[in-house]
Design an enzyme around this catalytic site. Structure first.
Site, PDB file in Angstrom:
ATOM      1  N   LYS A 131      -5.889  38.584 -24.246  1.00 32.36           N
ATOM      2  CA  LYS A 131      -6.836  38.231 -25.347  1.00 32.36           C
ATOM      3  C   LYS A 131      -7.227  36.611 -25.310  1.00 32.36           C
ATOM      4  O   LYS A 131      -6.164  35.998 -24.575  1.00 32.36           O
ATOM      5  CB  LYS A 131      -6.101  38.317 -26.677  1.00 32.36           C
ATOM      6  CG  LYS A 131      -6.726  37.854 -27.943  1.00 32.36           C
ATOM      7  CD  LYS A 131      -6.144  38.378 -29.202  1.00 32.36           C
ATOM      8  CE  LYS A 131      -6.638  37.999 -30.677  1.00 32.36           C
ATOM      9  NZ  LYS A 131      -5.710  38.261 -31.691  1.00 32.36           N
TER      10      LYS A 131
ATOM     11  N   SER B 162      -8.266  41.398 -35.000  1.00 33.49           N
ATOM     12  CA  SER B 162      -8.818  40.606 -34.097  1.00 33.49           C
ATOM     13  C   SER B 162      -9.004  40.693 -32.549  1.00 33.49           C
ATOM     14  O   SER B 162      -9.819  40.233 -31.828  1.00 33.49           O
ATOM     15  CB  SER B 162      -8.252  39.007 -34.214  1.00 33.49           C
ATOM     16  OG  SER B 162      -7.114  38.905 -33.744  1.00 33.49           O
TER      17      SER B 162
ATOM     18  N   SER C 262      -3.522  42.880 -35.661  1.00 36.87           N
ATOM     19  CA  SER C 262      -4.776  42.542 -34.844  1.00 36.87           C
ATOM     20  C   SER C 262      -4.693  43.203 -33.522  1.00 36.87           C
ATOM     21  O   SER C 262      -5.343  43.407 -32.728  1.00 36.87           O
ATOM     22  CB  SER C 262      -4.722  40.998 -34.527  1.00 36.87           C
ATOM     23  OG  SER C 262      -5.618  40.523 -35.454  1.00 36.87           O
TER      24      SER C 262
END
Ligand code: GLN
Length: 477
Positions: A77, A152, A176
């Site tokens: 990420k 996210s 997330s």
């Protein structure tokens, strides 16, 4: 899913038989990445570097010196620092920022010969649950490209879902890793707070932030966990508890006691197919000899407000470092110190991040601190105590990971509270620090993936992984 391997063990088997090499695998993923650009899963692909590293790993495999993760091609990420690489948190304010050091987890993954293929799109500073808050645009769900992948860590989930890498690393502050995994038909694990180092992770809400793997098999989740976990001199919140070889210890579980939240079946906010999916698993587990009982969690309505007050307060403090002076974006219209702060932050941050900084600053301000921040901290303790009391009696708490499956891109109501409420089932583990895992539990009638979440006692990751592997087997029954 286009990557036909569901676990690293299978990949290693094929490498040993000479059927593939790490270089060939990387080439395959790179092809998938170029064919799927429209999904917008990556902020940057480390193409040449990944190929070079793959060749090095192939050599180490040949001479017998390769690490545990040799053959594992992963994406990270874009809020995880990797020395010499850009890291943006999908924000304009960090758009051209290059990291000067690597996160501890990156060093550990590389030391075991994982190859990092790129950095994935996410909600700006990990604030969101749909990946629509990214400065680089939304990510599309590979199961239905008109829909969000969750967030996210949406890019990380889609990268695995569409076969653009084998596994991905996300971060989970309030869901997330788990929620995008459930929207994309994958496994998402949030370990206990204090299990994995946060050093080198761009901070959102430090008392919640955790790193977690997104994978297609429990074995891979276990392996990535054991490589990343353990004390680190750069993160004092880690607990000095030995890290087991989770992947080697996965065993069939004895009959368990499982609590499920009654409200998940009675609340009008939960989609009918999601409810039916939970009922199906309750029945399967009971039929297989487990005790599965409903519980009423009277603090349920306080979970989301408590999480958001605390997470926003911590975010407002963490994000004060982006001031246009030290690093990151500086407005070209700055004329003095105050205008540098104001203009750089106004132009550099997106709408949702600004909303949270303002709300977080408000709840911490003199006159409101006791009414909001201090009260939320007290409620957090009550939530933790209540959760621990349930876990004294039960092994796991089971809920749907999200109240509905992936929703259409751009179609969320303007009211952000509606979006925040969708985190209802994931924030309990975040508020209490407990480990939780989202497991794929089939598709709805539209073919959209559904997920169920299991939460267990602090540092009971092994039990969680053992039960999860068995749980996935139930699907076949
Ligand atoms: N949706 C939650 C939020 O926006 C959780 C995000 C996360 O876990 N990073 O805060």
């Amino acid at each position: 899913m286009t990557d036909s391997y569901s676990s690293l063990t299978q990949i290693k088997g094929d490498i040993a038989l000479g059927k593939t090499t790490v270089e060939k695998l990387v080439k395959g993923y790179l092809d998938k990445i170029s064919a799927n650009r429209r999904l917008n899963a990556f902020n940057e692909v480390f193409k040449d570097e990944a190929l070079i590293n793959a060749r090095k790993v192939d050599l180490r495999i040949k001479d017998g010196t390769a690490g545990k993760l040799a053959g594992m091609v992963i994406a990270i990420k874009d809020n995880i620092c990797y020395k010499g690489h850009k890291v943006s948190a999908s924000s304009k304010i960090l758009e051209n920022f290059t990291s000067v050091y690597s996160a501890t987890i990156v060093d550990r993954l590389l030391a075991e010969d994982a190859v990092i293929i790129g950095r994935c799109n996410c909600d700006e500073f990990a604030m969101g649950a749909s990946n629509e808050n990214s400065f680089f645009g939304p990510v599309k769900n590979y199961a239905d490209e008109t829909r969000v992948p969750g967030g996210s860590s949406g890019g990380s989930a889609v990268a695995v879902q569409a076969g653009m890498c084998h596994a991905a690393i996300g971060t989970d502050t309030g869901g997330s890793v788990r929620q995008p995994a459930s929207f994309c038909g994958l496994i998402g694990l949030k370990p206990t707070y204090g299990r994995i180092s946060r050093h080198g992770i761009i901070a959102y809400a430090s008392s919640f932030d955790q790193v977690g793997p997104i994978t297609k098999s429990i074995e891979d989740a276990a392996l990535l966990l054991e490589v990343m976990a353990g004390t680190d001199e750069y993160d004092s919140t880690l607990k000095d508890i030995p890290v087991p070889e989770y992947s080697k210890n996965i065993a069939a579980p004895a009959p368990k006691k499982i609590a499920y939240m009654q409200e998940a079946l009675s609340s009008p906010g939960v989609d009918d197919e999601v409810k039916n999916n939970l009922v199906r698993y309750i029945d399967k587990l009971r039929a297989d000899g487990h005790t599965v009982k409903p519980i009423a969690f009277e603090l349920l309505d306080y979970l989301v407000p408590t999480y958001y007050i605390l997470a926003m307060a911590e975010a407002s403090s963490n994000l004060s470092r982006y001031d246009g002076v030290h690093y990151g974006y500086r407005s070209p219209d700055s004329v003095d110190l105050v205008s540098t702060y104001k203009k750089s932050r106004s132009e550099g941050f997106g709408k949702e991040v600004k909303r949270r900084i303002m709300l977080g600053t408000f709840v911490l301000s003199a006159g409101y601190y006791d009414a909001y921040f201090a009260k939320a901290q007290k409620v957090r303790r009550m939530i933790r105590e209540k959760t621990e009391a349930i876990l004294k009696e039960y092994d796991f708490i089971m809920v749907p990971t999200a109240p509905e499956p992936a929703f259409p891109i751009g179609k969320r109501p303007k009211d952000p509270v509606v979006t925040y409420l969708a985190d209802i089932f994931t924030v309990q583990a975040s508020l209490t620090g407990a480990p939780a895992i989202s497991l794929p539990s089939g598709n709805n009638t539209k073919g959209l993936p559904l997920g169920l979440q299991l939460l267990s006692k602090h540092f009971h990751e092994q039990e969680l992984l053992n039960f999860s592997r068995y749980f996935l087997e139930l699907q076949k029954i």
